[in-house]
Motif scaffolding. Structure first.
Motif, PDB file in Angstrom:
ATOM      1  N   LYS A   1      12.735 -13.429   2.178  1.00 42.34           N
ATOM      2  CA  LYS A   1      13.861 -12.707   2.768  1.00 42.34           C
ATOM      3  C   LYS A   1      13.678 -12.581   4.266  1.00 42.34           C
TER       4      LYS A   1
ATOM      5  N   ARG B   1       3.985  -5.688  -2.007  1.00 40.54           N
ATOM      6  CA  ARG B   1       3.909  -5.586  -3.475  1.00 40.54           C
ATOM      7  C   ARG B   1       4.825  -4.525  -4.052  1.00 40.54           C
ATOM      8  N   GLY B   2       5.188  -3.552  -3.241  1.00 35.53           N
ATOM      9  CA  GLY B   2       5.979  -2.435  -3.739  1.00 35.53           C
ATOM     10  C   GLY B   2       5.066  -1.360  -4.297  1.00 35.53           C
TER      11      GLY B   2
ATOM     12  N   HIS C   1       4.384  -2.610   1.298  1.00 38.72           N
ATOM     13  CA  HIS C   1       5.554  -3.352   1.771  1.00 38.72           C
ATOM     14  C   HIS C   1       5.734  -4.652   0.995  1.00 38.72           C
TER      15      HIS C   1
ATOM     16  N   ALA D   1       8.029   0.786  -8.572  1.00 35.23           N
ATOM     17  CA  ALA D   1       8.991  -0.283  -8.288  1.00 35.23           C
ATOM     18  C   ALA D   1       8.267  -1.485  -7.699  1.00 35.23           C
TER      19      ALA D   1
ATOM     20  N   LYS E   1       7.273  -5.258  -6.512  1.00 34.56           N
ATOM     21  CA  LYS E   1       8.011  -6.388  -5.932  1.00 34.56           C
ATOM     22  C   LYS E   1       7.138  -7.629  -6.034  1.00 34.56           C
TER      23      LYS E   1
ATOM     24  N   ASP F   1       9.128 -12.957  -2.631  1.00 37.84           N
ATOM     25  CA  ASP F   1      10.518 -12.596  -2.364  1.00 37.84           C
ATOM     26  C   ASP F   1      10.655 -11.863  -1.036  1.00 37.84           C
ATOM     27  N   VAL F   2       9.711 -10.973  -0.761  1.00 39.80           N
ATOM     28  CA  VAL F   2       9.752 -10.203   0.485  1.00 39.80           C
ATOM     29  C   VAL F   2       9.584 -11.129   1.676  1.00 39.80           C
TER      30      VAL F   2
END
Length: 125
Positions: A84, A69-70, A67, A74, A76, A80-81
């Motif tokens: 948000k 790091r992605g 969730h 894809a 992340k 940023d997560v």
């Protein structure tokens, strides 16, 4: 510290709701109902309390990594997560109110009733 304590602390620190935790667990193909999840967060003396096993916590942590790091395909940025999450709450509608402005009334023209005149020697008429 038990697995339940770790799970509770992570939930609070990351500001996760039950729906968020269930979605995180689905990332690693681990299905859990809301009622089962709620049993982990109850007090130990509650009749519906359930001990959080190693498997549940392990799958939650693995899902949390995906969730934040992605996936490898894809990736992340975790910041940023998390930003948000704190910027846009799901259930609260955006307010159209103006920001709070402090109102400063003109205090020079205030006249007090029921107070004697401040000047010496004059009576209130």
């Amino acid at each position: 510290m038990t697995n339940n304590d770790v799970f509770k602390k992570l939930r609070v620190a990351l500001m996760l709701r039950d729906d968020d935790i269930i979605e995180i667990l689905k990332l690693v193909d681990f299905n859990l109902s809301k009622s089962e999840l709620g049993a982990f967060f109850r007090k130990e003396d509650h009749p519906n309390y359930r001990e959080c096993g190693d498997q549940v916590l392990r799958n939650f942590l693995n899902g949390l990594v995906i969730h934040l790091r992605g996936s490898k395909d894809a990736p992340k940025f975790p910041g940023d997560v998390l930003s948000k999450k704190s910027d846009t709450p799901k259930n609260k509608p955006k307010s159209t109110k103006k920001p709070f402005q402090k109102h400063q009334p003109d205090i020079s023209s205030v006249k007090y009733k029921n107070k004697p005149n401040q000047r010496k020697g004059q009576k209130k008429s």
